[in-house]
Design an enzyme around this catalytic site. Structure first.
Site, PDB file in Angstrom:
ATOM      1  N   GLU A  73      14.828 -11.044  13.609  1.00  0.00           N
ATOM      2  CA  GLU A  73      16.288 -11.097  13.685  1.00  0.00           C
ATOM      3  C   GLU A  73      16.812  -9.868  14.422  1.00  0.00           C
ATOM      4  O   GLU A  73      16.454  -8.731  14.075  1.00  0.00           O
ATOM      5  CB  GLU A  73      16.891 -11.147  12.278  1.00  0.00           C
ATOM      6  N   ASP A  79       0.807  -1.218   0.000  1.00  0.00           N
ATOM      7  CA  ASP A  79       0.000   0.000   0.000  1.00  0.00           C
ATOM      8  C   ASP A  79       0.842   1.270   0.000  1.00  0.00           C
ATOM      9  O   ASP A  79       0.307   2.376   0.053  1.00  0.00           O
ATOM     10  CB  ASP A  79      -0.956   0.012   1.185  1.00  0.00           C
TER      11      ASP A  79
END
Length: 299
Positions: A274, A218
């Site tokens: 991570e 978007d």
């Protein structure tokens, strides 16, 4: 007639022999019918996987990866700077598989491979920070502490449940931190929080973040800030169905394309699960940068 001329299938060779053989048998035969020449590549380390993605990303039309959100994260970082990038098909082989969920893919590997064969090619946005790229989310505070607190033995035994155990532990120990956020050149918030999230996707730890219209393509980040770790704030988060900040006591929400974040003390950053950087950080949305295979019926 095969959909693609050249493709590669990359998987982690350290996943465990019994499980690995089963995973390969559930996926490769289906995918191979859709690619005229499919190269199957086994990796032995994270570095090896990244290098193979870079090498074959320049050669093939479609790149299939078998792994979890960390594998998706590494693949995107390997491909993002290439001049020509293949279509990417994600096979959910991890613990949470949040990105695969966002693509509308089933958690069953055979069903996921069938969905990729019939899947729609769609461009997706990615986020770029000072150090790397991310696909799903960038976060500091509780979300990073949850990732850090996950016990590896517990993760192997309990899978997704280990993230919720870690989240409860982190929630009980959370202390607010001071932050300043600038969105699209204007200071948006200068306050205290226990979580700051810059979202591109809508799943974290298999749970859907209940903000309407969160989308991978978007052209906007959704920045979500949780002010405290009380039950009130998490109840608000779980029931959130409108981005109207006035409705909530403990949540802030804003959209933007460029985000600058500073914290009073240096904090670890969690990108797609991570931990690989720390604040301060600058984040830029790169629209329509990668092409992914979505489930044909994905919203």
């Amino acid at each position: 007639m095969p959909r693609y001329s050249r493709g590669a299938f990359i998987y982690n060779g350290n996943a465990g022999a019994g499980k690995l053989e089963q995973k390969l048998s559930q996926t490769i035969p289906t995918l191979a019918q859709n690619v005229e020449s499919l190269t199957v590549l086994q990796t032995q380390s994270r570095e090896d996987m990244i290098e193979k993605c870079k090498e074959y990303g320049r050669k093939v039309e479609v790149l299939f990866i078998l792994g979890g959100d960390g594998t998706v994260h590494d693949t995107v970082n390997a491909l993002a700077d290439l001049d020509s990038r293949p279509v990417v098909g994600v096979l959910p082989g991890g613990t949470c598989n949040d990105y695969a969920r966002m693509l509308g893919l089933p958690q069953d590997l055979y069903q996921a491979s069938q969905a990729l064969v019939d899947g729609d090619e769609r461009y997706v946005d990615i986020g770029k920070t000072k150090d790397h790229y991310f696909t799903n989310f960038w976060g500091i505070g509780l979300v990073a502490e949850t990732s850090t607190n996950v016990d590896s033995a517990q993760k192997n035994r309990f899978g997704v449940l280990s993230y919720f155990i870690s989240a409860m532990k982190s929630m009980n120990e959370a202390n607010p931190f001071k932050y300043k956020i600038t969105v699209d050149g204007e200071t948006a918030f200068n306050d205290q929080a226990v979580v700051v999230l810059v979202l591109n996707g809508r799943y974290i730890g298999t749970r859907m973040v209940p903000i309407p219209d969160l989308s991978l393509n978007d052209g906007k980040f959704d920045i979500l800030i949780v002010k405290s770790s009380t039950l009130t704030s998490f109840r608000e988060l779980l029931t959130m169905n409108s981005p109207d900040n006035k409705k909530y006591q403990e949540l802030y929400h804003i959209q933007g394309e460029r985000v600058e974040i500073e914290t009073e003390e240096q904090m670890e950053i969690d990108s797609d699960g991570e931990i690989n950087s720390s604040t301060p950080d600058s984040i830029e949305l790169i629209p329509n940068h990668l092409k992914m295979l979505f489930h044909p019926n994905a919203e």
